[in-house]
Design a protein around this motif. Sequence first.
Motif, short mmCIF file in Angstrom:
data_model
loop_
_atom_site.label_atom_id
_atom_site.label_comp_id
_atom_site.label_asym_id
_atom_site.label_seq_id
_atom_site.Cartn_x
_atom_site.Cartn_y
_atom_site.Cartn_z
N PRO A 61 0.81 -1.23 0.00
CA PRO A 61 0.00 0.00 0.00
C PRO A 61 0.84 1.28 0.00
O PRO A 61 1.90 1.35 0.64
CB PRO A 61 -0.82 -0.11 1.29
N ASP A 62 0.33 2.29 -0.71
CA ASP A 62 1.04 3.57 -0.85
C ASP A 62 1.45 4.16 0.50
O ASP A 62 2.57 4.61 0.67
CB ASP A 62 0.15 4.58 -1.58
N ASP A 63 0.50 4.19 1.46
CA ASP A 63 0.80 4.90 2.73
C ASP A 63 1.99 4.24 3.43
O ASP A 63 2.79 4.93 4.08
CB ASP A 63 -0.43 4.98 3.64
N VAL A 64 2.16 2.93 3.29
CA VAL A 64 3.27 2.22 3.95
C VAL A 64 4.61 2.69 3.36
O VAL A 64 5.53 3.09 4.10
CB VAL A 64 3.11 0.69 3.78
N VAL A 65 4.72 2.66 2.04
CA VAL A 65 6.02 3.02 1.44
C VAL A 65 6.28 4.53 1.55
O VAL A 65 7.42 4.94 1.74
CB VAL A 65 6.15 2.55 -0.03
N ILE A 66 5.24 5.33 1.48
CA ILE A 66 5.44 6.78 1.58
C ILE A 66 6.00 7.14 2.97
O ILE A 66 6.95 7.92 3.08
CB ILE A 66 4.11 7.53 1.29
N LYS A 67 5.44 6.53 4.02
CA LYS A 67 5.94 6.81 5.38
C LYS A 67 7.41 6.39 5.53
O LYS A 67 8.21 7.08 6.16
CB LYS A 67 5.10 6.05 6.42
#
Length: 190
Positions: A61-67
């Motif tokens: 998921p995007d939010d995981v890699v963005i963080k």
Amino acid sequence: MLNIVLFGPPGAGKGTQSQLLIDKYSLIHLSTGDILRGEIAKGSDLGLQAKSIMDRGDLVPDDVVIKMIQSILEYNLEAKGFIFDGFPRTTAQAESLDNMLADLNTAITTMLSLDVDDDELTKRLLERGKSSGRADDANESIIRNRINEYNTKTAPLKEYYNKQHKLQSIEGVGSIEEINTKLCVAIDNL
Ligand code: ADP
């Protein structure tokens, strides 16, 4: 700062070429795949969450890699620049990266896109799978899924950076040295 998105499908040679470029230009290598595999090896919650997704060849998921990227950027404010390898992989990730870099008063300098055709990629990944120990390299249908994820979700980012006049496409077939030379020429001409 010199901030490079080293782009291309799975098996294009991004990891190999990143190593050569970080030495030459003193950049920090940011590979989301390597960071995620590190989390899996540590057995962290994030690693546990990511493992089954990665083993299937789907995107985390995007939010995981963005963080993950955000915290690394904040710890390296003195860096000469970054090579982003395997990130961004979706439009949402690219927009977040632009915003994070703008907050640090910097921006992506260029996207260097390695072009390699699907049959050559499958061949390379199956070969790598013999020694990499990676579940996602071991089987042709998972490899096809990764290439499909790339073609549908990630390849559109070429147009995203092209609109910003930052896209440079480089033929990713040839010897490691030949491809490295082409990448260095593209960087030195900036
Ligand atoms: P490759 O480019 O050879 O597929 P990577 O190490 O870059 O290898 O990625 C391996 C896997 O890690 C991907 O298939 C995906 O599941 C996950 N991954 C890595 N980077 C990202 C990202 N930016 N967004 C979502 N998932 C990612």
